[in-house]
Design a protein around this motif. Structure first.
Motif, short mmCIF file in Angstrom:
data_model
loop_
_atom_site.label_atom_id
_atom_site.label_comp_id
_atom_site.label_asym_id
_atom_site.label_seq_id
_atom_site.Cartn_x
_atom_site.Cartn_y
_atom_site.Cartn_z
N ARG A 164 64.72 14.98 24.95
CA ARG A 164 65.22 14.95 26.35
C ARG A 164 66.91 14.87 26.10
O ARG A 164 67.63 14.81 26.98
N ARG A 189 64.08 9.44 32.29
CA ARG A 189 63.71 10.78 33.17
C ARG A 189 64.58 11.65 33.13
O ARG A 189 64.35 12.56 33.87
N VAL A 191 66.55 14.81 31.09
CA VAL A 191 66.29 15.70 30.00
C VAL A 191 67.62 16.59 30.05
O VAL A 191 68.05 17.10 31.10
N ALA A 340 63.98 13.98 36.36
CA ALA A 340 62.37 14.28 36.53
C ALA A 340 61.82 13.26 37.50
O ALA A 340 62.18 12.24 37.22
N ALA A 342 58.68 10.66 38.11
CA ALA A 342 58.01 10.25 36.88
C ALA A 342 56.61 10.64 36.54
O ALA A 342 56.23 10.68 35.41
N THR A 345 57.73 13.75 34.17
CA THR A 345 58.39 13.61 33.09
C THR A 345 57.80 13.91 31.56
O THR A 345 58.27 14.76 30.92
N ASP A 346 56.69 13.31 31.49
CA ASP A 346 55.95 13.58 30.07
C ASP A 346 55.64 15.08 29.71
O ASP A 346 55.89 15.56 28.72
N VAL A 349 58.90 16.89 29.35
CA VAL A 349 59.46 16.69 27.90
C VAL A 349 58.80 17.20 26.97
O VAL A 349 59.21 18.09 25.88
#
Length: 485
Positions: A164, A189, A191, A340, A342, A345-346, A349
């Protein structure tokens, strides 16, 4: 061995049909002038380079090791070792009693490195948009910051970074974006990316992974979006603009899973989205579970009033916010950011990690310090003063040299839209004469729809990278070229 490097006339029939022995020692003489301890490696490198460059072509016979050693004034063992090493690497081939030859396994390397940077070679004046004034880059302040950062940067920061971005940079950017652009920016959040181009690509991969297939893009708009999304397996559909921004009805009919927008200062038309249109786009995203990509490429540069806040601040769960330092510092830094939702986000990333493992740590640490100390704000103010002056110079010069020209869009950014009267055309002749005079231009049609058909000549004119004097000179040259008989 003869001085010409060929076999003597009395050689046997078999030798008479062999290719001539190369005068290889002439290529290798510089390698034996180095200190003795470096001579073996230098000889091997010189032989490799001669084969790669094509100076020693496939099938060329090399001198016997004893003869080459005598010509170069080195030990036979050094030459033998060089031959053996390059034979093991497949540059050479040899056989008992048949000598040493250049193998056919190596293809000659291309000569020189080409520069594919987007420039207009031979242009006297380049009015193409998109480039800031690179001479405004704060070299002294950046260099001082870099030295200070390197002095205190812990060794651990030189390892693989958080994909990130460094925590200190994400915190500094989150505070900056909240203060200047009204972004809801949680550092967790945010990056750090290699510019908006990578941010766009990251989003494309995630959308594709979630079953998306079509992304709506502004028409006219940046031509880069189609290729960026295509690289992720998505197609783009152009969506028309009106005076308030991207038209929502065509967006609803398109079935797009996402829409790319430049609401603070639309590229290239220069309009700012109305409050009503911003709300309508958010309603579309909420009702369809769609995503809006907000490209805030020059949102800090508004000259007649405070810039409109980011769309993302109204609904951070449906807007992916992107920006970079490409217009405020330099595009060559390749530093940008993505904020991003929520729910994404994952995935974003994870894709960033597999794409490049993160951006360079030292550059991130320098930017973090630059932002935190207020140097970035000072740079923005410096650029705003310069670019406002240049925009004023361009509008005045257009009035002088192209009477009747109309400039549209808000007083912002790094370019303007100018519609020149039809008497300076027709359009193809205008562009041909401009090119002939060494004036690099981009017509509005290069970015998609040029709007209603009429006899005007709509141009997208960049001014940020040109001094007021060059702007005036360039428009004077353009006027002279297109009005000449």
């Amino acid at each position: 061995m003869t001085s010409s490097g060929t076999n003597p006339p009395h050689a046997g029939n078999e030798d008479a049909h062999r290719p001539p022995v190369s005068a290889a020692w002439e290529l290798l003489l510089p390698s034996v002038s180095v200190p003795a301890r470096q001579r073996g490696r230098a000889l091997q490198s010189a032989l490799r380079d001669a084969v790669r460059s094509g100076r020693l072509r496939a099938g060329t016979r090399l001198p016997a090791s004893r003869e080459l050693a005598a010509d170069l004034g080195v030990s036979r063992g050094l030459v033998t070792e060089a031959y053996e090493q390059l034979t093991a690497e497949s540059y050479l081939r040899s056989g008992r009693g048949s000598g040493t030859w250049v193998s056919g396994a190596v293809r000659p390397a291309a000569q020189g490195a080409r520069d594919l940077a987007p420039r207009a070679p031979g242009a006297r004046v380049d009015f193409r948009p998109g480039t800031p004034d690179l001479s405004l880059f704060p070299r002294s302040a950046w260099s001082a910051t870099q030295r200070a950062v390197l002095d205190r940067l812990p060794h651990s920061s030189l390892g693989y970074p958080d994909p990130r971005g460094l925590p200190e940079l994400r915190e500094a950017l989150a505070a900056l974006l909240a203060r200047r652009r009204g972004v809801v920016a949680d550092p967790e959040r945010l990056v750090v990316c290699s510019g908006v181009a990578q941010a766009t690509t990251l989003l494309g991969f995630v959308l594709r992974g979630r079953g998306g297939s079509v992304v709506g893009v502004e028409d006219p708009g940046s031509p880069e979006h189609a290729s960026l999304f295509a690289s992720t397996g998505l197609t783009t559909t152009p969506l028309p603009l009106d005076d308030e921004g991207l038209a929502v009805a065509p967006l609803l009919r398109s079935g797009a899973c996402a829409a790319v927008t430049t609401p603070a200062h639309q590229f290239p038309t220069g309009i700012a989205y109305s409050a009503e249109r911003r709300g309508a786009l958010l309603d579309w995203a909420r009702s369809t579970s769609g995503v809006i990509l907000e490209d805030d490429y020059d949102g800090d540069f508004r000259y007649d009033r405070a810039p409109v806040g980011a769309l993302q601040g109204l609904d951070p769960e449906h807007v992916v916010y992107t920006g970079s330092v490409s217009k405020s510092l330099a595009p060559g830094l390749r530093l940008g950011w993505l904020v991003a939702p929520a729910s994404m986000t994952d995935d974003l990333v994870a894709r960033k990690r597999t794409m490049d493992l993160g951006n360079p740590s030292i550059d991130q640490a320098v930017l973090a310090d630059f932002v935190a100390r207020g140097a970035y704000d000072r740079q923005l103010r410096r650029c705003q003063r310069a670019y406002r002056e240049r925009r004023d110079a361009m509008t005045a010069a257009l009035t002088e040299h192209f009477p009747g020209a109309e400039v549209s869009g808000i007083a912002a950014g790094l370019h303007i839209i100018a519609r020149l009267p039809g008497r300076f055309g027709p359009r193809p002749d205008f562009l041909r004469k401009a090119a002939g005079a060494g004036i690099a231009l981009r017509p509005l049609s290069d970015y998609g729809s040029a709007g209603p058909e009429d006899d005007t000549i709509p141009l997208v004119l960049g001014y940020a990278h040109l001094t007021p004097a060059v702007i005036r000179q360039g428009l004077a040259l353009l006027s002279a070229a297109v009005t000449a008989g």
